[in-house]
Design a protein around this motif. Structure first.
Motif, short mmCIF file in Angstrom:
data_model
loop_
_atom_site.label_atom_id
_atom_site.label_comp_id
_atom_site.label_asym_id
_atom_site.label_seq_id
_atom_site.Cartn_x
_atom_site.Cartn_y
_atom_site.Cartn_z
N ASN A 35 0.80 -1.23 0.00
CA ASN A 35 0.00 0.00 0.00
C ASN A 35 0.83 1.28 0.00
O ASN A 35 0.32 2.34 0.34
CB ASN A 35 -0.97 0.02 1.18
N TYR A 36 2.09 1.15 -0.37
CA TYR A 36 2.95 2.33 -0.48
C TYR A 36 3.20 2.66 -1.94
O TYR A 36 3.60 1.82 -2.72
CB TYR A 36 4.29 2.09 0.22
N ALA A 37 2.97 3.92 -2.26
CA ALA A 37 3.41 4.43 -3.55
C ALA A 37 4.89 4.76 -3.45
O ALA A 37 5.43 4.98 -2.36
CB ALA A 37 2.63 5.69 -3.91
N MET A 38 5.54 4.78 -4.60
CA MET A 38 6.97 5.12 -4.63
C MET A 38 7.17 6.30 -5.57
O MET A 38 6.50 6.41 -6.60
CB MET A 38 7.78 3.93 -5.14
N GLY A 39 8.09 7.14 -5.21
CA GLY A 39 8.36 8.29 -6.04
C GLY A 39 9.84 8.50 -6.26
O GLY A 39 10.67 7.98 -5.50
N TRP A 40 10.16 9.21 -7.31
CA TRP A 40 11.52 9.66 -7.58
C TRP A 40 11.53 11.18 -7.58
O TRP A 40 10.63 11.83 -8.14
CB TRP A 40 12.03 9.15 -8.93
N ALA A 88 8.79 11.52 -10.71
CA ALA A 88 7.78 10.54 -11.09
C ALA A 88 7.25 9.83 -9.85
O ALA A 88 7.91 9.81 -8.81
CB ALA A 88 8.38 9.52 -12.07
N ARG A 89 6.07 9.24 -10.03
CA ARG A 89 5.45 8.50 -8.93
C ARG A 89 4.73 7.30 -9.51
O ARG A 89 4.18 7.36 -10.62
CB ARG A 89 4.45 9.41 -8.20
N ILE A 90 4.69 6.22 -8.73
CA ILE A 90 3.96 5.03 -9.16
C ILE A 90 3.18 4.50 -7.97
O ILE A 90 3.68 4.46 -6.85
CB ILE A 90 4.93 3.96 -9.73
N SER A 91 1.96 4.11 -8.22
CA SER A 91 1.10 3.59 -7.17
C SER A 91 1.55 2.20 -6.74
O SER A 91 2.37 1.56 -7.40
CB SER A 91 -0.36 3.54 -7.64
N TRP A 92 1.00 1.74 -5.64
CA TRP A 92 1.36 0.42 -5.12
C TRP A 92 1.13 -0.66 -6.18
O TRP A 92 1.98 -1.53 -6.38
CB TRP A 92 0.54 0.12 -3.87
N SER A 100 -2.52 6.35 -0.39
CA SER A 100 -3.66 7.25 -0.21
C SER A 100 -3.24 8.69 0.05
O SER A 100 -4.09 9.57 0.10
CB SER A 100 -4.51 6.76 0.96
N ALA A 101 -1.96 8.91 0.20
CA ALA A 101 -1.47 10.27 0.49
C ALA A 101 -0.46 10.69 -0.55
O ALA A 101 0.13 9.84 -1.23
CB ALA A 101 -0.84 10.31 1.89
N PHE A 102 -0.23 11.96 -0.68
CA PHE A 102 0.79 12.44 -1.60
C PHE A 102 1.99 13.01 -0.87
O PHE A 102 2.68 13.88 -1.36
CB PHE A 102 0.20 13.44 -2.59
N SER A 103 2.20 12.48 0.32
CA SER A 103 3.41 12.81 1.06
C SER A 103 4.24 11.54 1.17
O SER A 103 3.75 10.44 0.92
CB SER A 103 3.06 13.35 2.45
N TYR A 104 5.48 11.69 1.54
CA TYR A 104 6.40 10.57 1.58
C TYR A 104 7.00 10.46 2.97
O TYR A 104 7.47 11.45 3.54
CB TYR A 104 7.49 10.75 0.51
N GLU A 105 7.04 9.24 3.48
CA GLU A 105 7.54 8.99 4.82
C GLU A 105 9.01 8.61 4.83
O GLU A 105 9.72 8.89 5.79
CB GLU A 105 6.75 7.86 5.47
N TYR A 106 9.42 7.92 3.81
CA TYR A 106 10.77 7.36 3.79
C TYR A 106 11.52 7.85 2.56
O TYR A 106 10.95 7.95 1.47
CB TYR A 106 10.71 5.83 3.78
N TRP A 107 12.78 8.13 2.77
CA TRP A 107 13.63 8.66 1.70
C TRP A 107 14.96 7.90 1.67
O TRP A 107 15.49 7.51 2.71
CB TRP A 107 13.93 10.13 1.94
#
Length: 119
Positions: free
Chosen positions: A31-36, A49-53, A102-109
């Protein structure tokens, strides 16, 4: 806790290609999206870029559309960024990030990987 490790950066000539990888460990990214994101020298970090789970939804910054492709392999807990037709202005440190779908923020980097495009 999730650890993200980017790899695949390097020096490439303009017009060339690179494939970045981001491997996640510590827990599954269900359930985590990933982004660059990327940060060029002297500039603020910007969305790439972003990709959904599920991988079914992808989003790109306008300047990357048609040149970059984000993908993921959930079995390997890895996300990729295929970068083609690289330009000098693509130079920077590239970071991957994880956040709830479900969110457009990121927890982990991640710590980032350097991409340098030369003429």
């Amino acid at each position: 806790q999730v650890q993200l490790v980017e790899s695949g950066g390097g020096l490439v000539q303009a017009g060339g290609s690179l494939r970045l990888s981001c491997a996640a460990s510590g827990r599954t990214l269900s359930n985590y999206a990933m982004g660059w994101f990327r940060q060029a020298p002297g500039k603020e970090r910007e969305f790439v870029a972003r990709i959904s789970w599920s991988g079914g939804n992808t989003y790109y910054a306008d300047s990357m559309k048609g040149r970059f492709t984000i993908s993921r392999d959930n079995a390997k807990n890895t996300v990729y960024l295929q970068m083609n037709s690289l330009k000098l202005e693509d130079t920077g440190v590239y970071y991957c990030a994880a956040g709830l779908d479900s969110a457009f923020s990121y927890e982990y980097w991640g710590q980032g990987t350097q991409v340098t495009v030369s003429s």
